[in-house]
Design an enzyme around this catalytic site. Sequence first.
Site, PDB file in Angstrom:
ATOM      1  CG  MET A  33      23.909  -0.699  93.791  1.00 48.78           C
ATOM      2  SD  MET A  33      23.530  -1.882  95.252  1.00 48.78           S
ATOM      3  CE  MET A  33      24.739  -1.076  96.423  1.00 48.78           C
TER       4      MET A  33
ATOM      5  CB  VAL B 287      33.443   2.080  87.682  1.00 50.32           C
ATOM      6  CG1 VAL B 287      34.872   1.998  88.120  1.00 50.32           C
ATOM      7  CG2 VAL B 287      32.928   1.467  88.671  1.00 50.32           C
TER       8      VAL B 287
ATOM      9  CE  LYS C  59      31.442   0.088  92.885  1.00 50.15           C
ATOM     10  NZ  LYS C  59      30.326  -1.317  93.643  1.00 50.15           N
TER      11      LYS C  59
ATOM     12  CD  GLU D 144      44.635  -3.910  90.957  1.00 45.30           C
ATOM     13  OE1 GLU D 144      45.239  -4.825  90.026  1.00 45.30           O
ATOM     14  OE2 GLU D 144      44.452  -4.556  91.824  1.00 45.30           O
TER      15      GLU D 144
ATOM     16  CG  ASP E  53      26.102  -8.899  91.829  1.00 47.58           C
ATOM     17  OD1 ASP E  53      25.889 -10.019  90.631  1.00 47.58           O
ATOM     18  OD2 ASP E  53      26.356  -7.820  91.254  1.00 47.58           O
TER      19      ASP E  53
ATOM     20  CE  LYS F 224      27.342  -8.271  87.477  1.00 50.15           C
ATOM     21  NZ  LYS F 224      25.751  -7.215  87.776  1.00 50.15           N
ATOM     22  N   PRO F 225      30.108 -11.793  85.041  1.00 49.08           N
ATOM     23  CG  PRO F 225      29.544 -13.750  82.576  1.00 49.08           C
ATOM     24  CD  PRO F 225      29.281 -12.805  83.812  1.00 49.08           C
ATOM     25  CB  ALA F 226      29.545  -7.245  83.885  1.00 49.76           C
TER      26      ALA F 226
END
Length: 387
Positions: free
Chosen positions: A1, A4, A19, A71, A115, A117-119
Site C-alpha cells: 500500500m 516508507v 510514508k 516520527e 494488522d 504483527k511483529p513487523a
Amino acid sequence: MATVYEAADLALGRTVALKLFRMDTADDSGPQRQSGEVMVLASLNHFALVTLFDAGTEHIDGVTRSFIVMEYVDGSDLRSRINEGAVAPAEVARMGADLAEALHYVHAKGIIHRDIKPANVLLAPSDFPGRVSHAKLADFGIARLFDATHLTRTGSVLGTAGYLSPEQALGQPIGPPSDVYSLGLVLLESLTATRSYPGTAIESAMARLQRQPEVPESLGAEWCAVLAGMTAREPGDRLTSADAAVRLRELVPAGSTAASVADESAPADDATELMAAGLTVSGDEPTRLLPVAPAAEHTAKTERLGATARSDLTSVPAPAGSPPPRRSAARIGRRPVIIGALVALAAVIALVFLVQPGDPAPEPPAYPAVEGDLGTHLQQLQESVTP
C-alpha cells in the site's frame, strides 16, 4: 500500500519517516483509506504509538501522491529481533504491557488496528538500565472507526494472514478483541521464536479455525494463563486490552529495571552513585538498607568550653562493613558537665545583674533623755518601731 523512506525535515532539522502511498491499491477505496489513516494518526498521542507530524499531497511525475510524515524510530522492528532468537520473558512482558496499554487507548477512541504483527512493532533503543528498547506500534494504514463505512470489497480481508483473529479469517465483524488476539500471537512468537500459524494465507487461516495456538508449558503457569486468555477462540472469552496490560505488567520481575540498586553486595561507592542518579527499586520491592560507607579519617574540630576547657579528639577509621562509629564517650560524658556549667553561669549572671544590694538602713533618730516613767515609755516606743 505504501513505501516508507527515511527523510530530513529541513525546516525543523530532524530526521523523519516519510510514508508515500502507492496509487495501485488493491481496491477502489485507496484514497479513502489514506485519508482515514491521516485522521486516525493525527488524533492519537501515546508513548507506545508512532507520532504523526504532517500529511499532504505532492505532484510526482505528473501524478498526485498522498504522503504522511511520521516520527522516525532509529531502531529495528520486532520481526528482525525474533529472527535472532527468542526474546527474554521480562522484555516481552514490558513490551506487551506497553502495546496492550496503547491498544486500550485507541480502543477507547473507537479505533481498531487490524494488522498487529511483529513487523509493525518498532523497537526504539533505550538507555535506561535494565531496559533494551521501547516498543511503538506503527502502521494504522488499515485501521478504521467502528462506525465507519466498510471500505473493503466483499469477500476480501485486510490484515496479515499469520496473525488474523478467527473472526477476521471468517470475514465476520471485528472489534477490539481481534487486536488482543493478534497481540497474543505476537507475544507468543516473541517468547518461542516460532510462528503459531505458518504457511500460505489459506493454510494459516484454516489452521487457526481447527486448533488453538500451542503455548509451551515451559513458559510457566502465569504466561500460559495470560496468552490463553488473549487468544481464546471466542472474542467474548478474551482478555480486554486493559486487563491484558495489567496482567502483563505483573509478569515484569520486580526491580528488574534497577537490579544493581537491589544488589546489597554492591560497593558503597556504587550505591551512592546510583542514589545520586535518582534510581530507585520497583515499588513492589521491599525496603532495603544500603551498605554503610566506611567512615573517612578526620580530626574533630577543637571545642571551647568557657575560657579554659579544650579537647582534641581524633576518630579512628572504621573497617569496611562495620556499623557507623559511635560518638566518643568523652564527648558524651562531657555534655552534662557543659550543661551544668552553663546553668551555674546563668545563675551567677542573674544574681549580679538582677539582685542589686539595697541602700543601707537609716540610723534611728535620736530622742532627748527623759527621766521617770515617761522616759521609760518613750524608750519602749522607740524600740518597738526600730527595724
